[in-house]
Design a protein around this motif. Sequence first.
Motif, mmCIF file in Angstrom:
data_model
loop_
_atom_site.group_PDB
_atom_site.id
_atom_site.type_symbol
_atom_site.label_atom_id
_atom_site.label_comp_id
_atom_site.label_asym_id
_atom_site.label_seq_id
_atom_site.Cartn_x
_atom_site.Cartn_y
_atom_site.Cartn_z
ATOM 1 N N TYR A 107 -25.598 28.426 35.893
ATOM 2 C CA TYR A 107 -26.547 27.728 35.024
ATOM 3 C C TYR A 107 -27.054 28.674 33.939
ATOM 4 O O TYR A 107 -27.149 28.304 32.761
ATOM 5 N N ALA A 108 -27.374 29.912 34.330
ATOM 6 C CA ALA A 108 -27.870 30.899 33.363
ATOM 7 C C ALA A 108 -26.813 31.205 32.306
ATOM 8 O O ALA A 108 -27.126 31.378 31.121
ATOM 9 N N ASP A 109 -25.556 31.276 32.723
ATOM 10 C CA ASP A 109 -24.467 31.557 31.787
ATOM 11 C C ASP A 109 -24.320 30.429 30.769
ATOM 12 O O ASP A 109 -24.115 30.661 29.569
ATOM 13 N N GLU A 110 -24.442 29.204 31.240
ATOM 14 C CA GLU A 110 -24.282 28.048 30.349
ATOM 15 C C GLU A 110 -25.516 27.799 29.491
ATOM 16 O O GLU A 110 -25.448 27.071 28.505
ATOM 17 N N ASN A 111 -26.647 28.378 29.867
ATOM 18 C CA ASN A 111 -27.900 28.225 29.114
ATOM 19 C C ASN A 111 -28.425 29.604 28.728
ATOM 20 O O ASN A 111 -29.581 29.939 28.968
ATOM 21 N N PHE A 112 -27.543 30.400 28.104
ATOM 22 C CA PHE A 112 -27.865 31.802 27.830
ATOM 23 C C PHE A 112 -29.039 31.967 26.874
ATOM 24 O O PHE A 112 -29.618 33.035 26.779
#
Length: 307
Positions: free
Chosen positions: A185-190
């Motif tokens: 999730y963090a990677d996709e919402n950097f």
Amino acid sequence: MELQDTLSIGVIIDTCDWISLAEGNGELLSLLENLVATDNIELVLPEQILDEWKSNKEESIKTATDKQLRDINNIHKSFQSLADRVKRNEQDTNLIKILDDVYASLVTVKESLANNHAKEEPGKQERINRIESLFYHANTKIITLEDTKNVKSKAIELSLQGKAPFHKKQKSMGDALIFLSALEYADENFFRKIYFISNNTEDFSLNGALHPDLQTLIKPYIDLTYWKSLPEAMNKMKEWSDDVAKFLAEEDARWKEEAREQREWEPLVSLHECDFCYRKNVMGYYLYHHDIPVLSICKKCDVKRLS
């Protein structure tokens, strides 16, 4: 992408901390509810947390108090048996008085625990209901394993390599799925600040910080912070939310002032219909996006909007 998205924090709270909230920290739970309502944080809920909550909530929440009651009952019975044997063979009245006093104290503690347990049950159920309302709040993002790309395969890889959260025990697949779902999730919402909160320090941390095995999985552009203390994380979230609210209020005031200045020279035009109050054939303005009129607003609605 909305400005609010870039300013809000994505927050992942581990199952153990949800259980702690249900067990009794109503003040912290209220703060979390208020923060979620402001839109300044988005709760991120991996499916694994939901599954663990559903299977453990009743047992975990009731176990602590039930164990206390069982323990005090066992102590009470053991002491009563010991005191009876001593009294049958002991003539020292002072010792017998001490035994009677201790016995009376045990009875008082036992009754107090039983009363508190009875009073707490409705409060616990209320907290459970409030937590589950947060799980399905509009500002909560539930992540299913079907939504993720490689979470399962990465978890298996960590297990085979004996890396955290498998560095101390192999039965940590649930922990791995939670962290890796949060990481994806963090990677996709950097563009977002991400908080990962878990007091399960045995699996996730080393010397109070996120375990190096897990730290190496975080890409350089990801702003993910690990918190082992939910209260400390909540205080930071509150500070962040207050700062965001102040910034947005200042931006809103600036925008309204610019809009008022624009209205001083922008002529009123005849509108077929106001897109806000739906009145027809009224005088007002067009609202533009990249020089393209996308909305019409009558003078009355425009004054209300800028007030």
